[in-house]
Design a protein around this motif. Structure first.
Motif, PDB file in Angstrom:
ATOM      1  N   LEU A  56      10.405   7.764  -7.499  1.00  0.00           N
ATOM      2  CA  LEU A  56       9.550   6.776  -7.296  1.00  0.00           C
ATOM      3  C   LEU A  56      10.111   5.141  -7.592  1.00  0.00           C
ATOM      4  CD1 LEU A  56       6.218   8.193  -8.883  1.00  0.00           C
ATOM      5  CD2 LEU A  56       6.815   7.824  -6.540  1.00  0.00           C
ATOM      6  N   TYR A 103       2.045   5.010 -17.362  1.00  0.00           N
ATOM      7  CA  TYR A 103       3.106   5.792 -17.043  1.00  0.00           C
ATOM      8  C   TYR A 103       3.892   6.590 -18.361  1.00  0.00           C
ATOM      9  CZ  TYR A 103       3.804   4.719 -12.094  1.00  0.00           C
ATOM     10  OH  TYR A 103       3.438   4.466 -10.698  1.00  0.00           O
ATOM     11  N   LEU A 148      11.037  -0.334  -0.928  1.00  0.00           N
ATOM     12  CA  LEU A 148       9.951  -0.964  -0.207  1.00  0.00           C
ATOM     13  C   LEU A 148       9.523  -2.539  -0.840  1.00  0.00           C
ATOM     14  CD1 LEU A 148       7.155   1.836  -0.585  1.00  0.00           C
ATOM     15  CD2 LEU A 148       7.792   0.571   1.595  1.00  0.00           C
ATOM     16  N   ILE A 192       2.271   6.132  -2.269  1.00  0.00           N
ATOM     17  CA  ILE A 192       3.185   7.114  -2.498  1.00  0.00           C
ATOM     18  C   ILE A 192       3.328   7.454  -4.086  1.00  0.00           C
ATOM     19  CG2 ILE A 192       5.903   7.716  -2.577  1.00  0.00           C
ATOM     20  CD1 ILE A 192       5.954   6.032   0.061  1.00  0.00           C
ATOM     21  N   SER A 193       3.368   6.454  -4.809  1.00  0.00           N
ATOM     22  CA  SER A 193       3.441   6.628  -6.304  1.00  0.00           C
ATOM     23  C   SER A 193       2.068   7.609  -6.879  1.00  0.00           C
ATOM     24  CB  SER A 193       3.491   5.082  -7.064  1.00  0.00           C
ATOM     25  OG  SER A 193       4.406   4.458  -6.587  1.00  0.00           O
ATOM     26  N   LEU A 194       0.956   7.053  -6.357  1.00  0.00           N
ATOM     27  CA  LEU A 194      -0.032   7.861  -6.713  1.00  0.00           C
ATOM     28  C   LEU A 194      -0.180   9.278  -6.319  1.00  0.00           C
ATOM     29  CD1 LEU A 194      -3.061   5.330  -6.504  1.00  0.00           C
ATOM     30  CD2 LEU A 194      -1.867   5.849  -8.533  1.00  0.00           C
ATOM     31  N   ILE A 243      12.118   4.557  -4.318  1.00  0.00           N
ATOM     32  CA  ILE A 243      11.129   4.442  -3.414  1.00  0.00           C
ATOM     33  C   ILE A 243      10.316   2.948  -3.127  1.00  0.00           C
ATOM     34  CG2 ILE A 243       8.915   5.317  -1.981  1.00  0.00           C
ATOM     35  CD1 ILE A 243       9.994   7.863  -2.662  1.00  0.00           C
ATOM     36  N   THR A 244       9.910   2.708  -4.583  1.00  0.00           N
ATOM     37  CA  THR A 244       9.243   1.609  -4.471  1.00  0.00           C
ATOM     38  C   THR A 244      10.080   0.208  -4.666  1.00  0.00           C
ATOM     39  OG1 THR A 244       9.149   1.739  -7.037  1.00  0.00           O
ATOM     40  CG2 THR A 244       7.142   2.539  -5.806  1.00  0.00           C
ATOM     41  N   VAL A 304       4.408  -0.787 -10.133  1.00  0.00           N
ATOM     42  CA  VAL A 304       4.735   0.710  -9.936  1.00  0.00           C
ATOM     43  C   VAL A 304       6.059   0.924  -9.920  1.00  0.00           C
ATOM     44  CG1 VAL A 304       2.357   1.545  -9.114  1.00  0.00           C
ATOM     45  CG2 VAL A 304       4.520   0.493  -7.359  1.00  0.00           C
ATOM     46  N   LEU A 341       2.613  15.068 -19.018  1.00  0.00           N
ATOM     47  CA  LEU A 341       3.400  16.140 -18.394  1.00  0.00           C
ATOM     48  C   LEU A 341       4.231  16.810 -19.070  1.00  0.00           C
ATOM     49  CD1 LEU A 341       4.028  13.516 -15.089  1.00  0.00           C
ATOM     50  CD2 LEU A 341       2.867  15.844 -15.308  1.00  0.00           C
ATOM     51  N   TRP A 369       0.640  -1.174  -0.043  1.00  0.00           N
ATOM     52  CA  TRP A 369       0.052  -0.075  -0.010  1.00  0.00           C
ATOM     53  C   TRP A 369       0.925   1.212   0.057  1.00  0.00           C
ATOM     54  CZ3 TRP A 369      -3.905  -1.188  -2.184  1.00  0.00           C
ATOM     55  CH2 TRP A 369      -4.669  -2.385  -1.957  1.00  0.00           C
ATOM     56  N   PRO A 370       1.843   1.305   0.735  1.00  0.00           N
ATOM     57  CA  PRO A 370       2.628   2.572   0.780  1.00  0.00           C
ATOM     58  C   PRO A 370       3.621   2.658  -0.542  1.00  0.00           C
ATOM     59  CG  PRO A 370       3.222   1.160   2.735  1.00  0.00           C
ATOM     60  CD  PRO A 370       2.477   0.396   1.738  1.00  0.00           C
ATOM     61  N   ALA A 371       3.601   1.548  -1.288  1.00  0.00           N
ATOM     62  CA  ALA A 371       4.190   1.647  -2.717  1.00  0.00           C
ATOM     63  C   ALA A 371       3.384   2.311  -3.663  1.00  0.00           C
ATOM     64  CB  ALA A 371       4.873   0.175  -3.065  1.00  0.00           C
ATOM     65  N   TRP A 372       2.388   1.838  -3.554  1.00  0.00           N
ATOM     66  CA  TRP A 372       0.934   2.501  -4.357  1.00  0.00           C
ATOM     67  C   TRP A 372       0.605   3.856  -3.884  1.00  0.00           C
ATOM     68  CZ3 TRP A 372      -1.474   0.898  -9.067  1.00  0.00           C
ATOM     69  CH2 TRP A 372      -0.996  -0.259  -9.516  1.00  0.00           C
ATOM     70  N   ILE A 381       3.979  -4.592  -6.251  1.00  0.00           N
ATOM     71  CA  ILE A 381       4.765  -3.323  -6.159  1.00  0.00           C
ATOM     72  C   ILE A 381       5.574  -3.141  -7.428  1.00  0.00           C
ATOM     73  CG2 ILE A 381       6.706  -2.512  -4.933  1.00  0.00           C
ATOM     74  CD1 ILE A 381       6.033  -3.798  -2.553  1.00  0.00           C
ATOM     75  N   LEU A 402       1.195   9.410 -19.211  1.00  0.00           N
ATOM     76  CA  LEU A 402       1.104  10.519 -18.385  1.00  0.00           C
ATOM     77  C   LEU A 402       2.644  11.309 -18.367  1.00  0.00           C
ATOM     78  CD1 LEU A 402       0.268  11.402 -15.537  1.00  0.00           C
ATOM     79  CD2 LEU A 402       1.617   9.890 -14.182  1.00  0.00           C
ATOM     80  N   VAL A 423       2.596  11.181  -5.603  1.00  0.00           N
ATOM     81  CA  VAL A 423       3.548  11.989  -6.283  1.00  0.00           C
ATOM     82  C   VAL A 423       3.128  12.213  -7.652  1.00  0.00           C
ATOM     83  CG1 VAL A 423       5.885  11.667  -7.332  1.00  0.00           C
ATOM     84  CG2 VAL A 423       5.415  10.872  -4.892  1.00  0.00           C
ATOM     85  N   LEU A 424       2.517  10.933  -8.448  1.00  0.00           N
ATOM     86  CA  LEU A 424       2.135  11.388  -9.763  1.00  0.00           C
ATOM     87  C   LEU A 424       1.114  12.460  -9.797  1.00  0.00           C
ATOM     88  CD1 LEU A 424       1.994   7.798 -11.288  1.00  0.00           C
ATOM     89  CD2 LEU A 424       3.940   9.549 -11.303  1.00  0.00           C
ATOM     90  N   LEU A 441      -4.327   4.404 -16.398  1.00  0.00           N
ATOM     91  CA  LEU A 441      -3.942   4.031 -14.799  1.00  0.00           C
ATOM     92  C   LEU A 441      -4.752   3.265 -14.117  1.00  0.00           C
ATOM     93  CD1 LEU A 441      -1.066   4.949 -13.516  1.00  0.00           C
ATOM     94  CD2 LEU A 441      -2.663   6.815 -12.471  1.00  0.00           C
TER      95      LEU A 441
END
Lengths: 51, 221, 239, 204
Positions: free
Chosen positions: C101, C207, C108, A19-21, C104-105, C54, C214, A14-17, C51, C210, A23-24, C29
């Motif tokens: 990202l 992505y 994680l 944070i991604s959402l 981070i991912t 993403v 952007l 859940w944090p991975a998704w 994970i 997106l 930030v995007l 998305l």
């Protein structure tokens, strides 16, 4: 049916998704707000002195 | 050709006099190298394994930090325009500046590197390879750093900017140089690492004059 | 491609395109998320494989954005296109965000799988270095006050960065083989289980759309901004 | 070695960042002529000089250098026939005047350093460090390279600003001798452009 039960990995998936959402979303918001702002300035410019 | 030799002489004296020349760079190397053992609570002995990495880190940083004034001074006093109006193209001027700076800072640093590594615990047998690798990698650091100095021309806090833009570009020579010295220390085959290191420095030798001159023109325009 | 170098033609051409891109990104998305959470669990990694959906697109677009930045810098430097600098500038922030990202991912994902937040895997390390390239690029743009000069210097760095990326990537892979640790994150290699393909490909497309949205929106904003700033400066000069 | 005989500026326009300084400038510099470049502050005098020296790329229009026979000279070669004297003198503060002068003479392709020292009476300053000189003295050392390394096209940006009346007179003589020998000069100045053939006005 989507499987939302992440079990013991919930603290990572859940944090991975999440944070991604976030930030995007922030990127998109920032881009769209700036775009609208400068578009309006540019159009105001065109009304004053049509090129 | 007297014009080019005059330029070489000018750049070497400039690099040598500028702020104590090699003393400053080697002083920094010594300071950077002495900190980790002092910072480690497990006593100096524990850092024998880290002797080479610490030396390489100090060498990379020392090479960069002495580059800030390479072009900045000429921009400030107006001689950068003068250098561009000379007989040699700007690419040659950039290369000569880089090589002159290497003689005044890179080479002395390479001499100091083995002393620093052995004093931190690296095997004395590896000293010749450390010197060789530090010379070749040092030239690579100086060349890519010169490119960074040209890019940071006229920017605020140029020294920091050079580090942030150039350090990622120093990763290849750092990896190859450190591998060569580690192999030499461990008695392994340092051949491949050394060849890759030489390849990188030749690549930097080709890229820096072109990109450096473009960066200087960007700052002049 | 050359026709678009002219700002007016670019603005006209992209005006209808932008809403489409944003819509496509949104739909893809949502679809990608749906696939991601309806895909079966991986027999080995369990739910953490979600994970990957993403992580991999973020890493890919982080690299893709830098390619866009580098190529735009090439056009800005060699062909001096007015738009090329705006394109390079507009690609920097999204690219850095995607790369962040990915990191981070990536961590994680590494924690449940390998017990550590950071894994010195060749690919993850390269993504981290790519992030440093972005920081250097943005620091250079921020450190030079004169915008026109900052643009030209940034173009040189963008191009130098693009040339150096494969070399850095090679040196990190080479460094990794020295330590013989098998690459830990194998998931996006050919060994992907077929069941994950729809989710991964849809997320990748999402992505990608997106980033394009952007990027093009960013370029259009930059064109408008410069026109307004120039007009104000002209007005001030006349005063 | 008067290679450059004319400089042709056609529809020249220069912008600083996104602000255009001037457009559609048509002008021609002829051998044997010194032209005063005038205009309000910020009108782009310095930018025009730097554009002719090849440091600034014009936003529009072209600059053509031609030799006596009318054949065009490539910008890269023309650059080695140009003196650009900006507000900064191009002298390293820590260096000795003698060394800087020697370097300027050698680097810009002249050899007549002694003539320059004598003409601008720099003899007493030679052993000093540039840092210790006054603005006027530094400008005389900078002007020395015009004499030490003769080049056909002089681009001077308010050369007389730091000089006193006596040395402004010497500067005027230098310019007159240069043009008499077939040289060209474009001199940005605020003083009344006495003794200069033509004036090129940059208006906003």
């Amino acid at each position: 049916m989507p499987d939302f039960d992440m079990g013991r990995y919930a603290a990572f998936v859940w944090p991975a998704w999440g944070i991604s959402l976030i930030v995007l979303g922030a990127l998109a918001a920032r881009a769209l707000i700036a775009a609208r702002r400068w578009r309006r300035e540019a159009e105001k410019l065109d009304q004053e002195r049509p090129r | 050709m007297s014009a080019l030799t005059q330029l070489i002489r000018r750049e070497i004296t400039g690099a040598w006099q500028g702020g104590g020349g090699p003393l400053m760079a080697c002083g920094f190397l010594a300071c950077a190298a002495v900190l980790p053992p002092l910072a480690s609570d497990a006593g100096p002995g524990a850092l024998v394994e880290a002797a080479l990495p610490i030396t390489w880190l100090a060498l990379a940083l020392a090479s960069l930090l002495s580059l800030e004034r390479l072009f900045e001074r000429d921009l400030d006093d107006g001689s950068l325009d003068l250098l561009s109006l000379g007989p040699a193209p700007l690419e040659a001027v950039v290369l000569i500046k880089a090589l002159a700076h290497f003689l005044a800072n890179g080479a002395p640093l390479a001499l100091a590197a083995p002393v620093c590594a052995v004093s931190l615990g690296a095997p004395a047998g590896a000293a010749p390879m450390i010197l060789l690798a530090a010379l070749i990698a040092g030239l690579g650091f100086t060349l890519t750093g010169t490119l960074g100095a040209a890019l940071a021309l006229g920017a605020r806090r140029g020294g920091l900017l050079i580090a942030v833009t150039v350090l990622p570009l120093l990763i290849p020579p750092l990896i190859f140089g450190a591998a060569a010295t580690a192999q030499a220390a461990g008695g392994g085959d340092f051949g491949p690492a050394l060849i890759l290191l030489i390849a990188y420095t030749l690549f930097a030798l080709a890229l820096t004059p072109l990109a450096g001159a473009a960066a200087v023109r960007a700052a002049q325009g | 491609m050359f026709g678009l170098a002219n700002p007016q033609r670019f603005m006209a051409f992209t005006r209808p395109l932008v809403p489409l891109l944003w819509a496509a990104a949104g739909v893809l998305l949502a679809l990608g998320a749906w696939f991601s959470f309806t895909a079966p669990e991986d027999y080995q990694q369990g739910d953490t494989v979600r994970i990957m959906f993403v992580h991999v697109p973020a890493a890919t677009l982080g690299l893709g954005a830098y390619a866009a930045l580098g190529v735009s810098s090439f056009f800005a430097l060699v062909f001096r296109h007015a738009l090329a600098d705006a394109a390079a500038r507009a690609a920097a922030l999204p690219g850095a965000a995607f790369t962040l990202l990915a990191l981070i991912t990536g961590s994680l994902w590494g924690k449940p799988m390998w017990g550590t937040w950071w894994v010195w895997d060749a690919r993850l390390t390269s993504v981290f270095i790519l992030f440093l390239f972005y920081l250097g690029y943005m620091a250079l743009r921020a450190a030079i006050d004169d915008e026109a000069r900052a643009a030209r210097s940034a173009a040189v760095l963008g191009l130098v960065g693009l040339i150096n990326l494969p070399i850095v990537r090679f040196s990190v892979d080479w460094w990794n083989t020295l330590h013989q640790r098998a690459s830990l994150i194998r998931a996006d290699g050919p060994s992907i289980d077929g069941a994950f393909l729809p989710a991964l490909l849809t997320m990748m497309a999402a992505y990608g759309a997106l980033f394009l949205a952007l990027w093009i929106t960013g370029i259009r904003t930059e064109v408008d901004r410069r026109r307004v700033v120039a007009a104000r400066a002209r007005a001030a000069a006349g005063a | 070695m008067h290679v450059i005989a004319a400089v042709e500026m056609s529809r020249l326009g220069i912008a600083r960042g996104d602000r255009s300084l001037f457009q559609d400038l048509d002008a021609r510099l002829e051998a044997g002529q010194a032209v005063a470049l005038t205009g309000a502050n910020g009108a782009g005098k310095t930018s025009l000089l730097r554009a002719l020296a090849g440091f600034i790329r014009p936003a529009e229009g072209t600059v053509r250098f031609t030799d006596a026979a009318g054949a065009e000279i490539e910008a890269e070669t023309a650059r080695r026939r140009i003196h650009l004297l900006g507000h900064l003198d191009g002298l390293r503060p820590g260096a000795r005047v003698r060394d800087e002068l020697a370097f300027h003479a050698a680097w810009l392709g002249g050899g007549a350093a002694e003539a320059a020292v004598e003409r601008l009476s720099l003899e007493p300053l030679l052993e000093l460090e540039v840092r210790k000189l006054s603005a006027g003295q530094r400008r005389r050392v900078a002007l020395a390279r015009l004499v030490a390394a003769p080049r056909p096209l002089w681009l001077l940006d308010e050369p007389g600003a730091p000089l006193d009346a006596r040395w402004r007179g010497v500067l005027a003589e230098l310019i007159a001798e240069h043009t008499a020998a077939g040289g060209l000069a474009l001199i940005a100045t605020h003083e009344p452009a006495h003794g200069l053939a033509r004036t090129l006005e940059l208006s906003v």
